[in-house]
Design a protein around this motif. Structure first.
Motif, short mmCIF file in Angstrom:
data_model
loop_
_atom_site.label_atom_id
_atom_site.label_comp_id
_atom_site.label_asym_id
_atom_site.label_seq_id
_atom_site.Cartn_x
_atom_site.Cartn_y
_atom_site.Cartn_z
N TYR A 196 5.36 12.65 10.96
CA TYR A 196 5.07 11.21 11.15
C TYR A 196 5.56 10.40 9.94
O TYR A 196 6.19 9.35 10.09
N ASN A 207 -1.69 3.88 14.09
CA ASN A 207 -1.48 5.14 13.35
C ASN A 207 -2.14 6.35 14.01
O ASN A 207 -1.51 7.40 14.16
N LYS A 235 7.25 4.34 16.19
CA LYS A 235 6.22 4.81 17.14
C LYS A 235 6.66 4.68 18.60
O LYS A 235 6.31 5.49 19.44
N GLY A 255 6.96 -3.27 12.21
CA GLY A 255 6.74 -2.21 11.22
C GLY A 255 6.51 -2.85 9.86
O GLY A 255 7.05 -3.94 9.60
N VAL A 256 5.74 -2.19 8.99
CA VAL A 256 5.45 -2.79 7.68
C VAL A 256 6.66 -2.82 6.74
O VAL A 256 6.59 -3.42 5.67
N GLN A 278 9.46 2.31 9.70
CA GLN A 278 7.98 2.31 9.74
C GLN A 278 7.45 2.38 11.18
O GLN A 278 7.92 3.18 11.95
N SER A 279 6.50 1.51 11.52
CA SER A 279 5.81 1.67 12.81
C SER A 279 6.68 1.44 14.04
O SER A 279 6.27 1.77 15.15
N ASN A 300 -4.06 8.24 6.29
CA ASN A 300 -3.54 8.81 7.54
C ASN A 300 -4.01 10.26 7.71
O ASN A 300 -4.25 10.71 8.84
N GLU A 304 5.23 7.40 0.44
CA GLU A 304 4.17 7.44 1.46
C GLU A 304 3.50 8.82 1.48
O GLU A 304 2.28 8.91 1.66
N TYR A 314 0.84 -1.21 0.00
CA TYR A 314 0.00 0.00 0.00
C TYR A 314 0.86 1.25 0.00
O TYR A 314 0.39 2.34 -0.35
N ILE A 315 2.15 1.10 0.39
CA ILE A 315 3.13 2.17 0.15
C ILE A 315 3.98 1.63 -1.00
O ILE A 315 4.74 0.66 -0.81
N PHE A 344 -3.78 -1.60 12.30
CA PHE A 344 -3.01 -0.41 12.70
C PHE A 344 -3.53 0.89 12.11
O PHE A 344 -3.33 1.95 12.67
N CYS A 387 8.60 7.51 9.87
CA CYS A 387 8.40 6.14 9.38
C CYS A 387 9.40 5.77 8.29
O CYS A 387 9.65 4.60 8.03
N TYR A 397 -0.24 -5.01 16.86
CA TYR A 397 -1.61 -4.68 16.45
C TYR A 397 -2.61 -5.72 16.97
O TYR A 397 -2.51 -6.14 18.10
N1 GLN Z 1 4.04 4.43 7.72
C1 GLN Z 1 3.11 3.35 7.89
C2 GLN Z 1 1.69 3.87 7.92
O1 GLN Z 1 1.46 4.92 8.45
C3 GLN Z 1 3.43 2.61 9.15
C4 GLN Z 1 2.51 1.44 9.39
C5 GLN Z 1 3.16 0.24 9.99
O2 GLN Z 1 4.37 0.05 9.98
N2 GLN Z 1 2.34 -0.64 10.50
O3 GLN Z 1 0.80 3.23 7.43
#
Ligand code: GLN
Length: 332
Positions: A216, A142, A94, A285-286, A90-91, A192, A185, A54-55, A123, A220, A268
């Motif tokens: 943000y 997120n 956080k 993280g994704v 990525q996540s 987001n 992204e 999705y990214i 997430f 990531c 998650y």
């Molecule tokens: N940057 C990604 C997002 O906001 C991070 C999501 C993830 O790693 N789960 O969707």
């Protein structure tokens, strides 16, 4: 008589040295490396799952990368596989942003303004905001993570420079941003943005949407390798003191709060299953990374881009599960 007295002392010493619980819990250097090597070979040919797509930039990453690192609280580093390969944090970012927000604003602000209960939902869930009447989410999904960025001190420029140098202190080197991931992204950030706008409508966002969403997205896209991540996570394992620089980065009672949120929400909607199976606070993280923390003992980081349905790296979960089991480190 005298002989049996000495024999008793010798026996007691033997028991203290070889049979105490701490001796059982501190594997020797050679065995840690052997366990990491075993985890690598055991799962190397596991091709299940697929890269996040999705990214768009994440879909292009070579799915075969597999890197493992473990850092002990006395600062020893063990590695195996694709250890120098950079990927986006990525996540996993956080937890470090949450740590800075907690150091700056205190624990109560996180509790009151973001929330800490697990959502049990994906997430990027919007439903999580709608279902909870307090609009409380969680700093590791997120919605709560973008809100946590909005709580950080500083204006656009100073906020990013403070945050990025905070990450650098954990990694013990200067990290950079993967420009292609950041751009990719940023170009596809509608979901987001919707989350941040929705939180704003409920007075649960604490600054400008564009600015905080951009920070943000940047956080990531920070480039790390598995060794960096294990070093970063070792600060949590060592109760807030960096095991390599010996510098205190966090208050110890903030570390325990961060680890609590990792335990309940780090993977998650699969966090309960992870706690049940592995029993270590962790964060995924994704980009394919996962960190896990054995408090007082060590941290692990594994990078492997293929993910399960929830967005957690499959080989990283399996490798950490194996290593944690072998090292007898389930905290429960
Ligand atoms: N940057 C990604 C997002 O906001 C991070 C999501 C993830 O790693 N789960 O969707």
């Amino acid at each position: 008589m005298k002989l049996s007295y000495y024999a008793l002392i010798v026996l007691q010493l033997f028991v203290m040295v070889f049979a105490s619980p701490s001796a059982a819990k501190s594997p020797q250097k050679a065995s840690i490396q052997a366990i990491i090597d075993q985890a690598y070979h055991k799962y190397k040919s596991d091709n299940s799952g697929k890269n996040a797509d999705y990214i768009p930039a994440l879909a292009k990453v070579d799915s075969s990368y597999f890197g493992l690192a473990l850092v002990t609280t006395d600062g020893k580093v063990y590695t195996k596989g694709d250890i120098n390969q950079a990927f986006s944090i990525q996540s996993i970012s956080k937890v470090f942003t949450l740590s800075l927000a907690m150091e700056q604003q205190g624990q109560q602000v996180i509790l009151d303004k973001v929330g800490v209960n697990a959502t049990g939902l994906p997430f990027n869930s919007v439903t999580a905001i709608e279902l909870n009447t307090a609009r409380s989410v969680n700093p590791l999904v997120n919605a709560g993570a973008i809100a946590t960025v909005s709580l950080l001190d500083g204006n656009g420029k100073t906020k990013w420079s403070t945050l990025s140098s905070w990450y650098d202190q954990f990694a013990n080197r200067k990290l950079s941003v993967l420009k292609d991931v950041y751009q990719s992204e940023s170009d596809t950030n509608g979901h987001n943005r919707a989350i941040a706008e929705l939180l704003t409508s409920y007075n649960r966002f604490y600054g400008d949407v564009d600015l905080n969403l951009d920070i943000y997205t940047r956080q990531c896209s920070v480039a790390v390798n598995a060794k960096d991540l294990a070093i970063m996570a070792s600060v949590f394992a060592n109760n807030g003191i960096h095991p390599i620089t010996n510098k205190r980065l966090m208050k110890s009672n903030n570390v325990s709060r961060v680890l609590a949120v990792m335990s309940t929400a780090g993977l998650y909607e699969n966090s309960g299953q992870w706690a049940y199976q592995v029993g270590l606070p962790a964060k995924s993280g994704v980009g394919g990374g996962i960190i896990a923390v054995a408090p007082g003992e060590f941290s692990i980081a594994v990078f492997s881009p293929r993910l399960d349905q929830a967005g957690n790296s499959i080989r990283a979960q399996k490798a950490i599960d194996y290593i944690a089991e072998q090292l007898n480190s389930n905290i429960f």
